[in-house]
Motif scaffolding. Sequence first.
Motif, mmCIF file in Angstrom:
data_model
loop_
_atom_site.group_PDB
_atom_site.id
_atom_site.type_symbol
_atom_site.label_atom_id
_atom_site.label_comp_id
_atom_site.label_asym_id
_atom_site.label_seq_id
_atom_site.Cartn_x
_atom_site.Cartn_y
_atom_site.Cartn_z
ATOM 1 N N ILE A 85 89.253 47.730 -21.726
ATOM 2 C CA ILE A 85 88.480 47.365 -22.923
ATOM 3 C C ILE A 85 89.417 47.178 -24.111
ATOM 4 O O ILE A 85 90.272 48.025 -24.378
ATOM 5 N N ALA A 86 89.244 46.045 -24.818
ATOM 6 C CA ALA A 86 89.993 45.825 -26.064
ATOM 7 C C ALA A 86 89.080 46.067 -27.256
ATOM 8 O O ALA A 86 89.503 46.637 -28.261
ATOM 9 N N THR A 87 87.825 45.604 -27.137
ATOM 10 C CA THR A 87 86.856 45.849 -28.216
ATOM 11 C C THR A 87 85.488 46.114 -27.605
ATOM 12 O O THR A 87 85.172 45.629 -26.511
ATOM 13 N N LEU A 88 84.701 46.868 -28.349
ATOM 14 C CA LEU A 88 83.317 47.147 -27.945
ATOM 15 C C LEU A 88 82.436 46.872 -29.155
ATOM 16 O O LEU A 88 82.727 47.350 -30.262
ATOM 17 N N LYS A 89 81.375 46.065 -28.926
ATOM 18 C CA LYS A 89 80.402 45.832 -30.008
ATOM 19 C C LYS A 89 79.089 46.435 -29.556
ATOM 20 O O LYS A 89 78.333 45.829 -28.787
ATOM 21 N N ALA A 90 78.826 47.648 -30.048
ATOM 22 C CA ALA A 90 77.652 48.373 -29.566
ATOM 23 C C ALA A 90 76.368 47.642 -29.938
ATOM 24 O O ALA A 90 75.407 47.635 -29.169
ATOM 25 N N ALA B 173 115.682 60.852 -26.473
ATOM 26 C CA ALA B 173 114.323 60.453 -26.077
ATOM 27 C C ALA B 173 113.329 61.483 -26.581
ATOM 28 O O ALA B 173 113.671 62.647 -26.788
ATOM 29 N N LEU B 174 112.099 61.009 -26.762
ATOM 30 C CA LEU B 174 111.052 61.875 -27.298
ATOM 31 C C LEU B 174 109.813 61.778 -26.413
ATOM 32 O O LEU B 174 109.267 60.689 -26.209
ATOM 33 N N VAL B 175 109.387 62.922 -25.875
ATOM 34 C CA VAL B 175 108.139 62.964 -25.107
ATOM 35 C C VAL B 175 107.038 63.408 -26.062
ATOM 36 O O VAL B 175 107.211 64.394 -26.787
ATOM 37 N N ILE B 176 105.929 62.671 -26.068
ATOM 38 C CA ILE B 176 104.849 63.034 -26.988
ATOM 39 C C ILE B 176 103.667 63.577 -26.192
ATOM 40 O O ILE B 176 103.030 62.856 -25.422
ATOM 41 N N ALA B 177 103.427 64.872 -26.357
ATOM 42 C CA ALA B 177 102.313 65.531 -25.654
ATOM 43 C C ALA B 177 101.549 66.355 -26.682
ATOM 44 O O ALA B 177 101.443 67.575 -26.585
ATOM 45 N N THR B 178 101.056 65.656 -27.686
ATOM 46 C CA THR B 178 100.515 66.319 -28.876
ATOM 47 C C THR B 178 98.997 66.481 -28.850
ATOM 48 O O THR B 178 98.394 66.713 -29.894
ATOM 49 N N GLY B 179 98.379 66.326 -27.691
ATOM 50 C CA GLY B 179 96.930 66.511 -27.631
ATOM 51 C C GLY B 179 96.215 65.183 -27.509
ATOM 52 O O GLY B 179 96.741 64.239 -26.913
ATOM 53 N N ALA B 180 95.023 65.109 -28.095
ATOM 54 C CA ALA B 180 94.168 63.944 -27.839
ATOM 55 C C ALA B 180 93.837 63.176 -29.115
ATOM 56 O O ALA B 180 93.378 63.757 -30.092
ATOM 57 N N ALA B 181 94.085 61.873 -29.083
ATOM 58 C CA ALA B 181 93.577 60.956 -30.118
ATOM 59 C C ALA B 181 92.743 59.905 -29.390
ATOM 60 O O ALA B 181 93.021 59.591 -28.230
ATOM 61 N N PRO B 182 91.714 59.373 -30.067
ATOM 62 C CA PRO B 182 90.837 58.421 -29.368
ATOM 63 C C PRO B 182 91.481 57.048 -29.194
ATOM 64 O O PRO B 182 92.440 56.709 -29.892
ATOM 65 N N GLN B 183 90.932 56.275 -28.264
ATOM 66 C CA GLN B 183 91.330 54.872 -28.145
ATOM 67 C C GLN B 183 90.966 54.201 -29.470
ATOM 68 O O GLN B 183 89.873 54.428 -29.996
ATOM 69 N N PRO B 184 91.871 53.364 -30.016
ATOM 70 C CA PRO B 184 91.647 52.839 -31.372
ATOM 71 C C PRO B 184 90.366 52.019 -31.533
ATOM 72 O O PRO B 184 89.779 51.993 -32.615
ATOM 73 N N TRP B 185 89.893 51.368 -30.461
ATOM 74 C CA TRP B 185 88.718 50.498 -30.602
ATOM 75 C C TRP B 185 87.408 51.279 -30.733
ATOM 76 O O TRP B 185 86.383 50.718 -31.118
ATOM 77 N N GLN B 186 87.432 52.578 -30.458
ATOM 78 C CA GLN B 186 86.176 53.337 -30.482
ATOM 79 C C GLN B 186 85.556 53.374 -31.883
ATOM 80 O O GLN B 186 84.360 53.177 -32.044
ATOM 81 N N ALA C 139 85.829 51.327 -34.236
ATOM 82 C CA ALA C 139 85.383 50.020 -34.740
ATOM 83 C C ALA C 139 84.192 49.493 -33.939
ATOM 84 O O ALA C 139 83.742 48.364 -34.143
ATOM 85 N N SER C 140 83.673 50.314 -33.015
ATOM 86 C CA SER C 140 82.656 49.822 -32.076
ATOM 87 C C SER C 140 81.245 49.803 -32.655
ATOM 88 O O SER C 140 80.356 49.180 -32.097
ATOM 89 N N GLY C 141 81.054 50.529 -33.753
ATOM 90 C CA GLY C 141 79.692 50.669 -34.285
ATOM 91 C C GLY C 141 78.998 51.903 -33.735
ATOM 92 O O GLY C 141 77.912 52.274 -34.188
ATOM 93 N N LEU C 142 79.620 52.579 -32.758
ATOM 94 C CA LEU C 142 79.058 53.835 -32.255
ATOM 95 C C LEU C 142 79.337 54.922 -33.284
ATOM 96 O O LEU C 142 80.381 54.899 -33.948
ATOM 97 N N SER C 143 78.436 55.877 -33.382
ATOM 98 C CA SER C 143 78.692 57.000 -34.284
ATOM 99 C C SER C 143 79.875 57.805 -33.734
ATOM 100 O O SER C 143 79.876 58.217 -32.568
#
Length: 364
Positions: free
Chosen positions: A83-88, A233-246, A248-252
């Motif tokens: 998924i690249a974009t979602l239009k709810a 090198a840098l390993v990033i294991a900093t927890g959870a961030a959402p997929q960026p398109w969420q 902008a989807s119109g979902l709450s």
Amino acid sequence: MKATRHTLILAGAGHAHLVALRGWVDNGFRPPQGTILLSPNSHAWYSGMMPGLVAGRFTQNECAIELAPLCKACGVDLMIGEIATLKAISRKVQLLDKRELEYDYLSLNVGSVPPQPSLNDGSINVAPAKPFAAFNNHWQAWRVHNDPIQIAILGGGAAAFELALALHQSLPQAQLSLICSGDLLDGYSLGLRKRASKILYKRGIDLRKGTRVDCIADGWLLSNKQRIQSPDALVIATGAAPQPWQSASGLSCDNSGFVRVRATLQSESHPEVLATGDCASQPGAFHSGVYAVRQGAVLSEIIPELLAGRTLREYQPQPRSLALLSTADGSALLNYERFSVGGRLLGMWKDYLDLSFMKRHRLD
Ligand SMILES: Cc1cc2nc3c(=O)[nH]c(=O)nc-3n(C[C@H](O)[C@H](O)[C@H](O)COP(=O)(O)OP(=O)(O)OC[C@H]3O[C@@H](n4cnc5c(N)ncnc54)[C@H](O)[C@@H]3O)c2cc1C
């Protein structure tokens, strides 16, 4: 390009969807014809075993589930795509390759990505712990080159701790440091934190606490404009961030961008959309595989109920959960509330649980 229409789209082959699909294989439910599982890859990685893969304790095959046999067994079509974009509002998703899909019902289980320092000039080789396929390529390359390499791991949670120990096991030539913005394993018992610090110390992994890396510039990690370290090198294991398109989807969504869901796992704003696992925000449910798996079991009941217009079951997050952290040498640490213990038997138990999950979900 004309959009294809589907009664039900399952987006993402995360833990929750794997459990739901396996539930349908067992209980005989078959979703409407044309139901698809949308996944960027033909297989799903099992995160609980990733540190074991890096430590050389498991093979890639042992850590991945082929999706086609599982889908086939319950009448779902596997579609490779992302998924690249979602239009709810118009019930449409667009994929990265521009294909468009329309849905009546959409179930999101697309996981999360680790949050990265906000400023990054690209001067350090960065390996986010997710997606696993890309991370796997990074550490394999470090192993093949076998150069003395300095690797910093960002993050203070279970994934960062386990990955640091796993990298130590597989890259003996590497100099490793673990950099946490707060305390190590914040939220776990004091006993577990002490055990974990001791293990890092014994293995020569440098632990730096209370340091939030907010910028990567000129080959340096910076915190509050102070130079901290210049790793290769840098390993990033900093927890959870959402997929960026969420967001902008119109979902709450909550303030971070995770999809807000009710106890029925339905979006608060769009009841035809369900969300489970890391991508969802439900009071009391944490972003971890344990909660995703539990949600998946309930989701396998909720989707048939939703399609049939029946009253939906509810998922109540368990107030406590047991954690097993692998220490990369066949042992593990257990944490339950204020109690902690470590040892080889626990490592064997963790392996047994992980391998049982794999056995249950791989039908190839
Ligand atoms: C190294 C490491 C070790 C961990 N170990 C543990 C552990 O031992 N126990 C534990 O409880 N938790 C563990 N976690 C946390 C755990 O990985 C997550 O909480 C868990 O994977 C969440 O599962 P999920 O169902 O949300 O989705 P995931 O299992 O993360 O899967 C999401 C799926 O969505 C797909 N996807 C992503 N973007 C898109 C898109 N745009 N379109 C379609 N599909 C998409 C991905 O390819 C992936 O298959 C670990 C995390 C890491 C990084």
